[in-house]
Design an enzyme around this catalytic site. Structure first.
Site, short mmCIF file in Angstrom:
data_model
loop_
_atom_site.label_atom_id
_atom_site.label_comp_id
_atom_site.label_asym_id
_atom_site.label_seq_id
_atom_site.Cartn_x
_atom_site.Cartn_y
_atom_site.Cartn_z
N HIS A 15 0.83 -1.20 0.00
CA HIS A 15 0.00 0.00 0.00
C HIS A 15 0.87 1.26 0.00
O HIS A 15 1.83 1.35 0.78
CB HIS A 15 -0.90 0.00 1.24
CG HIS A 15 -1.77 1.22 1.34
ND1 HIS A 15 -1.97 1.90 2.53
CD2 HIS A 15 -2.47 1.89 0.40
CE1 HIS A 15 -2.78 2.92 2.32
NE2 HIS A 15 -3.10 2.94 1.03
CA CA Z 1 0.51 -0.42 -4.32
#
Ligand code: CA
Ligand code: VJV
Ligand code: ZN
Length: 380
Positions: free
Chosen positions: A181
């Site tokens: 992320h």
């Molecule tokens: Ca990513």
């Protein structure tokens, strides 16, 4: 050594300083700056250097880092070395999240300012219109925070670049295809509608950095200007590409960015040392090709990628894609470190049959629908 494809061949600049590949996070640490050297050799042995504007980059200045990072953190970074570490104020290692992921190694500050300087140089070329696409494979270190390093990232070159782009661009789109992320970038622009962040990543609540669920969509003015595409192990080429295109296409049409930053972390490839996806080089590159097809100015950055031979393969392939050229699949004969690419000596080794695809059709369809619902808010 290559032919031009049917795609548009834009003015591309390539930003690199070989010094950045000489640093070591430590024996056995998965992040290997050497992969940048391997990539540079592969890019040039294919002859791509001849069709791009090449810039040897300079380090970012202290003042440039201070555009995002806190004064005490920049001070700490610039002073700490493996030898002075014992003399640093008590508690500073804990305070600054120093440990196995982000160790203090020799030349840490030079390393951080070099990769950030390259992203800033690239940004400048886009702003003054000298480049339509600017590439820095040593950048894309998306986890670094204002006041501490995180996940192998010390300085957030992406946030620094976006801050610069915002001086001239009304709307910046950030697209992150690293396995992890893009939390540092999302957090920095969570409350503004002038930067839209979207990250595709492995998510289960535990996997590093633990954030990036569907319900993280931004807040206050930034509400609906952050998007997360959580995925499970083993996603394959077809489902990833379909999902990517079906989200990015309406997103670009609705948000109408004036510049795009794509972080191309290579740990989303199959066979990655830290990875769990099954993407092949062509599929990863297809996401870059698709973004390029919108014809907007693009800043293209590296990121993760822990199987060096595949990192250099995919970033070389993408350098070709961005220049609108088709690279032959055989690794050129004249390249240093050619033995790293055996036994196949191909730009496109088969990187599949490792992880079971845990992303069911139903799960992916639900993710797609939830994402499209969020994008619909943009039109008001
Ligand atoms: Ca990513
Ligand atoms: O999962 C974590 C954090 C821990 C604590 C620290 N230990 C070492 C590992 C578990 C919870 N960190 C991740 C960080 C991933 C960063 C990804 C960066 C990027 O690709 O998104 C962008 C450049 C993690 N996963 C694997 C490791 N750390 C890891 C670190 C090591 C290691 C083996 C694995 C550090 C040193 C050594 N081995 C010798
Ligand atoms: Zn990663």
């Amino acid at each position: 050594p290559f032919e031009f494809g049917a795609d548009y061949s834009p003015n591309v600049s390539y930003h690199f300083n070989a010094d950045v590949s000489q640093f070591h996070y430590g024996v056995k640490h998965p992040m290997k700056p050497f992969r940048l050297m391997l990539t540079d050799h592969l890019v040039s042995s294919y002859g791509l250097h001849k069709i791009m504007d090449l810039y040897e980059t300079r380090p970012a200045t202290r003042d440039e880092l201070l555009e995002f990072h806190s004064k005490d953190y920049v001070e700490f970074l610039s002073k700490v070395t493996p030898d002075t570490i014992a003399k640093m104020p008590r508690g500073s290692l804990e305070k600054f999240n120093i440990g196995d992921d982000c160790p203090i190694f020799q030349g840490l500050y030079d390393y951080s300012t070099l990769y950030a300087g390259a992203s800033l140089d690239a940004t400048r070329k886009l702003i003054n219109g000298q480049s339509e696409i600017a590439i820095n494979w040593s950048g894309g270190l998306h986890h670094a925070k204002k006041g501490n390093p995180s996940g192998f990232c010390y300085v957030n070159d992406i946030v620094l670049s976006i801050i610069n782009l915002l001086r001239y661009h009304p709307r910046v789109l950030y697209i992150d295809i690293d396995l992890h992320h893009g939390d540092g970038v999302q957090e920095a622009f969570y409350t503004t509608d002038r930067v839209f962040t979207v990250s595709f990543h492995k998510y289960n609540g535990e996997f590093f950095p633990g954030t990036g669920n569907l319900d993280e969509i931004g807040c206050s003015r930034g509400k609906h200007f952050a998007l997360n595409v959580p995925l499970d192990d083993g996603i394959d080429d077809e489902s990833y590409i379909n999902l990517f295109k079906s989200i990015i296409d309406p997103l670009i049409s609705s948000y109408r960015p004036t510049v795009i930053i794509q972080q191309c972390g290579a740990d989303s490839l199959g066979h990655d040392r830290l990875g769990c996806f099954n993407l092949n080089v062509k599929a990863h590159g297809e996401c870059v090709k698709f973004v390029k097809s919108f014809g907007l100015p693009m800043l293209v950055l590296g990121g993760g990628g822990y199987t060096p031979r595949n990192v250099s393969r995919v970033w070389t392939y993408e350098t070709g894609v961005l220049n609108g050229v088709l690279l032959p699949k055989d690794i050129p004969e004249n390249i240093p470190f050619r033995d790293w690419f055996g036994p196949d000596f191909s730009l496109h080794p088969v990187l599949d049959e490792l992880y079971e695809n845990k992303n069911t059709k139903k799960f992916l369809e639900n993710v797609r629908i939830r994402c499209l619902e969020n994008i619909r808010y943009l039109q008001g």
